[in-house]
Scaffold this active site. Structure first.
Site, PDB file in Angstrom:
ATOM      1  N   ARG A 213      -9.681   7.101   5.044  1.00 27.63           N
ATOM      2  CA  ARG A 213      -9.029   6.468   6.188  1.00 27.63           C
ATOM      3  C   ARG A 213      -9.961   5.393   6.743  1.00 27.63           C
ATOM      4  O   ARG A 213     -11.179   5.573   6.781  1.00 27.63           O
ATOM      5  CB  ARG A 213      -8.709   7.496   7.272  1.00 27.63           C
ATOM      6  CG  ARG A 213      -7.439   8.285   6.998  1.00 27.63           C
ATOM      7  CD  ARG A 213      -6.224   7.407   7.218  1.00 27.63           C
ATOM      8  NE  ARG A 213      -4.955   8.092   7.049  1.00 27.63           N
ATOM      9  CZ  ARG A 213      -4.207   8.018   5.959  1.00 27.63           C
ATOM     10  NH1 ARG A 213      -4.627   7.335   4.922  1.00 27.63           N
ATOM     11  NH2 ARG A 213      -3.034   8.628   5.915  1.00 27.63           N
ATOM     12  N   GLU A 242      -5.134  -2.682   9.823  1.00 27.69           N
ATOM     13  CA  GLU A 242      -4.432  -3.108   8.613  1.00 27.69           C
ATOM     14  C   GLU A 242      -3.170  -3.868   8.987  1.00 27.69           C
ATOM     15  O   GLU A 242      -2.437  -3.432   9.889  1.00 27.69           O
ATOM     16  CB  GLU A 242      -4.089  -1.896   7.739  1.00 27.69           C
ATOM     17  CG  GLU A 242      -5.313  -1.194   7.196  1.00 27.69           C
ATOM     18  CD  GLU A 242      -4.984  -0.062   6.229  1.00 27.69           C
ATOM     19  OE1 GLU A 242      -3.786   0.176   5.948  1.00 27.69           O
ATOM     20  OE2 GLU A 242      -5.935   0.589   5.742  1.00 27.69           O
ATOM     21  N   HIS A 261      -5.020  -1.192   0.719  1.00 31.11           N
ATOM     22  CA  HIS A 261      -4.516   0.184   0.846  1.00 31.11           C
ATOM     23  C   HIS A 261      -3.592   0.528  -0.334  1.00 31.11           C
ATOM     24  O   HIS A 261      -2.445   0.949  -0.143  1.00 31.11           O
ATOM     25  CB  HIS A 261      -3.772   0.372   2.168  1.00 31.11           C
ATOM     26  CG  HIS A 261      -3.738   1.791   2.635  1.00 31.11           C
ATOM     27  ND1 HIS A 261      -3.826   2.154   3.948  1.00 31.11           N
ATOM     28  CD2 HIS A 261      -3.629   2.959   1.938  1.00 31.11           C
ATOM     29  CE1 HIS A 261      -3.773   3.476   4.065  1.00 31.11           C
ATOM     30  NE2 HIS A 261      -3.646   3.987   2.857  1.00 31.11           N
TER      31      HIS A 261
END
Length: 310
Positions: A213, A242, A261
């Site tokens: 994370r 993000e 990601h």
């Protein structure tokens, strides 16, 4: 989803319509695993029994009201393990074989012979000993690397890691490793665990990989450590913010690999996530114990999960 649709009333909605869809719903499938809409719509959940999220991390839905409720929380543990392990092996090889510079030189039509590093025998610490961490450990061991784990409980004789260190003492042993891979779940205890103290404890030649994370890392302190030469490089697939802002120095820093990601996103992963939910939905309809039940106090599925009927 045909089997699900034949068994129940299914409502599809986006974040804006979530509150209306939640009224009278018995189960909620959070397909957008990065969505933060559930806490705001929670007051409308008047009869919810079960919430399933299409991801391994549950932090977007692990808010106090859910934790204190009787709603069962499940995740999609197991879908992304091998793909993320392959990503980690890939970036380790990219660092060791200097692929980024080779591409730069190729674009410049420059022939420059260089020596590269071996990965066999290098020491790796995987921070997070759940299924993804174990898949990473097995693949890196197969490539000849020496892998240890860092988790909530120190132990020896682990089948995948051999030795697991206490994550609460992380800075004390980070300096022993050539690669540090972060894959821990995001909890109150792990948030910001990789900050100035951790990076200062690492070898100047070490590389840091984050596939867990973004909030495990204090980004400004990682940037400072890279600039100061406290670590040699970083491969980052997740970030505190993000998408990564265009003005982030991480985009252009030497020795840094950035990906959006995507470390676990293999061809067909979306369908697989639906299949995981559908299988659990059938168990729920039959009153059978659900798979991947999250301990809402811990924030993840324990190693020996206890099933829960819907």
């Amino acid at each position: 989803m045909a089997a699900v649709e034949s068994a129940a009333v299914v409502r599809y909605t986006d974040a804006r319509g979530l509150a209306d869809a939640l009224r009278g719903a018995d189960a909620l499938f959070v397909y957008d695993f990065l969505s933060t809409a559930v806490p705001g719509a929670w007051p409308a959940a008047d009869r919810l029994q079960w919430l399933h999220i299409a991801g391994a991390g549950v932090d977007p839905v692990l808010f106090p009201e859910l934790q204190e409720s009787d709603v069962v929380l499940t995740n999609s543990r197991g879908v992304f393990d091998d793909a993320i392990a392959e990503y980690v092996l890939g970036v380790v090889l990219a660092f060791a074989k200097d692929f980024a510079r080779s591409l730069d030189l190729q674009r410049a039509t420059t022939w420059r012979h260089r020596e590269s590093e071996r990965i066999a025998g290098r020491q790796v610490l995987v921070v997070g000993t759940g299924p993804i961490g174990r898949a990473i450990a097995r693949l890196l061991r197969a490539a000849g690397m020496q892998v240890s784990g860092s988790g909530r409980r120190a132990r020896t004789g682990d089948p995948d890691f051999g030795v697991v260190r206490d994550s609460g003492e992380l800075p004390q042993y980070l300096g022993e490793f050539d690669y540090v891979v972060a894959v821990a779940p995001l909890t109150a205890q792990t948030k910001g665990m990789f900050g100035a103290e951790a990076f200062a404890a690492m070898k100047p030649s070490a590389r840091f990989v984050n596939v867990g994370r973004g909030e495990l890392v204090v980004t400004a302190e990682l940037v400072a450590a890279l600039r100061a030469g406290e670590i040699a490089g970083a491969a980052l697939d997740v970030f505190e913010t993000e998408p990564l802002p265009p003005d982030s120095p991480l985009w252009t820093m030497p020795g840094v690999l950035v990906s959006p990601h995507m470390s676990g996103d293999f061809t067909g992963w979306r369908r697989t996530l639906v299949e995981v939910f559908t299988a659990n939905f059938r168990r729920w309809c039959a009153g059978e114990p659900l798979h991947n039940v999250v301990d809402k106090r811990l924030g993840y599925v324990p190693s020996e999960p206890q099933g829960a009927a819907g």
